[in-house]
Design an enzyme around this catalytic site. Structure first.
Site, PDB file in Angstrom:
ATOM      1  N   SER A  43       0.821  -1.207   0.000  1.00 28.04           N
ATOM      2  CA  SER A  43       0.000   0.000   0.000  1.00 28.04           C
ATOM      3  C   SER A  43       0.858   1.261   0.000  1.00 28.04           C
ATOM      4  CB  SER A  43      -0.924  -0.001   1.220  1.00 28.04           C
ATOM      5  OG  SER A  43      -1.794  -1.112   1.184  1.00 28.04           O
TER       6      SER A  43
ATOM      7  N   ARG B  62     -13.923  -6.163 -11.006  1.00 26.45           N
ATOM      8  CA  ARG B  62     -13.956  -5.408  -9.748  1.00 26.45           C
ATOM      9  C   ARG B  62     -14.502  -3.995  -9.985  1.00 26.45           C
ATOM     10  NH1 ARG B  62      -8.458  -6.320  -6.489  1.00 26.45           N
ATOM     11  NH2 ARG B  62      -9.682  -5.117  -4.960  1.00 26.45           N
TER      12      ARG B  62
ATOM     13  N   SER C 216     -11.782   2.716   0.150  1.00 27.04           N
ATOM     14  CA  SER C 216     -11.034   3.944   0.377  1.00 27.04           C
ATOM     15  C   SER C 216     -10.077   4.248  -0.761  1.00 27.04           C
ATOM     16  CB  SER C 216     -10.249   3.845   1.685  1.00 27.04           C
ATOM     17  OG  SER C 216      -9.274   2.812   1.595  1.00 27.04           O
TER      18      SER C 216
ATOM     19  N   ASP D   6      -8.180  -6.350   5.562  1.00 32.53           N
ATOM     20  CA  ASP D   6      -7.257  -7.256   4.868  1.00 32.53           C
ATOM     21  C   ASP D   6      -6.749  -8.366   5.777  1.00 32.53           C
ATOM     22  OD1 ASP D   6      -7.432  -6.186   2.360  1.00 32.53           O
ATOM     23  OD2 ASP D   6      -5.574  -5.032   2.467  1.00 32.53           O
TER      24      ASP D   6
END
Length: 415
Positions: free
Chosen positions: A21, A121, A163, A306
């Site tokens: 990330s 997605r 997000s 996650d």
């Protein structure tokens, strides 16, 4: 791949790779920055390779340094390579949600596409948000075609899907003529990822103000400046090894994560503490020592989603039921991350049930079986931890871990 059970509790200092990330956020900032950036701790995996490819496609000059986790990035100063340009996001949702507003900063057309799994997605939120800011976007899912022209503005965005859509807009805004005023509507899921986004932006010199829990303002005109940036270890990857300590009654310490960690997923150790583990968090390390018997818990994991599969994989070894809530939005990840772990636990003979926003798992002894991974790296890594204490657990498609943690099996073997 058959997982080898451990004959004794884990006792290890474990090294995990850099955060996916943070890597992908830093690559966006370095790509838009004026000047050069030096990045340390870059994750070498499919998702970050996809972002590196996007950075190069839009004009950043990327050079690997003297180590696999060391990169030099000569930024574009906000002047992207003009389209037509094709951007391949592969299977990376982060890359897709960040590359789309990034492409809107350029001139000409940019076609964004990825693997079939990524085409399934959600992307409409990203496309609609850019349209509301005056950008021409063709399509509501991959492939998308974006015609550059993003100058910023004011926008309200639903915050209950991912997000990543909000983070993508924030990351692309520094250096635009109008800046960005972003208001989030509804319950904000994965809020720690937004805080991470702001921290990375500020590290590269962006002026961004978090006016309230739902309001963010990026100053107009002021862009990113090249810098030297250290990426911390991946907290989601660390969760598997902390879980290994918890479920075996052993000890795992990971350096590089501590009290000032940017990643919200470090809070997974707080869940383990509720289950009876002894957790020590220092300035630059976290250590987990497992109990003799895990306790069942009820926990809202909306901010650390996650790690929900990690918890699911060790929940059968607790002394009572474990119930997870607040994670309905993870049904739209690489796979349905509520249905998939429940299905595989049932395959193991464990009583487990889906709920609209989570699952409930009852204690039991998992039976030998082949765990299906649904092309989801987190299914493989999570259920591998169950296999450390339950004999006969085989992981189908073990190579799916290449998405975020290609060396997972080697690191697991060190236990």
């Amino acid at each position: 791949m058959l997982i080898e059970t451990l004959g004794a509790p884990v006792d290890a200092d474990v090294v995990v790779p850099g955060s996916k990330s943070i890597t992908n956020r830093a690559l966006i900032a370095a790509t838009l920055a004026e000047g050069s950036s030096t990045l340390y701790g870059v994750l070498d995996a499919d998702d970050t390779s996809a972002m590196l490819g996007v950075a190069q496609a839009v004009g950043a000059v990327v050079t690997q340094g003297d180590r696999p986790d060391h990169y030099l990035v000569d930024g574009t100063g906000g002047q992207l390579r003009p389209g037509p340009v094709d951007l391949d996001v592969r299977m990376s949702g982060t890359t897709a949600r960040f590359a789309t507003p990034l492409a809107a900063r350029g001139a000409g057309t940019y076609r964004i596409d990825g693997a079939p799994e990524m085409r399934a997605r959600p992307m409409a939120e990203s496309a609609d948000s850019l349209r509301s800011l005056g950008v021409t976007v063709t399509g509501d899912e991959l492939p998308l075609v974006v015609r550059g022209g993003f100058e910023g503005g004011a926008i309200a965005l639903a915050a209950d899907v991912s997000s990543q859509f909000a983070s993508g807009l924030l990351l692309a805004a520094p250096g635009t003529r109008r800046g960005l005023e972003l208001t989030l509507l509804g319950e904000v899921v994965s809020r720690p990822y937004l805080e991470m986004t702001l921290a990375v932006m500020r590290a590269f010199g962006a002026e961004v103000v978090h006016r309230s829990p739902e309001s963010f303002v990026v100053a107009p005109g002021t862009g990113y400046t090249g810098t030297t940036y250290q990426i911390e270890p991946d907290a989601s990857a660390a969760s598997y090894f902390f879980a290994a300590a918890a479920v075996t009654g052993g000890r795992v310490r990971i350096a590089g994560l501590g009290t000032d960690a940017l990643q919200g997923d470090v809070a997974f150790v707080e869940v383990l503490a509720k289950m009876g583990a002894d957790v020590t968090i220092d300035a630059d390390s976290i250590e987990v020592r497992g109990p003799d018997q895990l306790k069942g818990v009820e926990v809202d994991m909306s901010q650390i989603s996650d790690t929900a599969q990690t918890l699911a994989a060790i929940a059968p070894f607790a002394d009572g039921p474990t119930r997870v809530t607040g994670i309905g939005f993870i049904r739209h990840k690489e796979t349905d991350r509520i249905a998939a772990p429940v299905a595989e636990l049932r395959r193991m003979g464990i009583e487990a049930s889906e709920e609209p926003d989570g699952f409930t798992i009852h204690p039991g002894q998992p039976q030998p079986c082949t765990v299906q991974t649904y092309s989801d790296h987190r299914m493989a890594m999570s259920f591998a931890i169950a296999g450390l204490v339950a004999p006969g657990v085989t992981i189908a498609d073990p190579d799916c871990v290449n998405k975020t943690f290609p060396t997972f099996w080697q690191v697991l073997a060190t236990l």
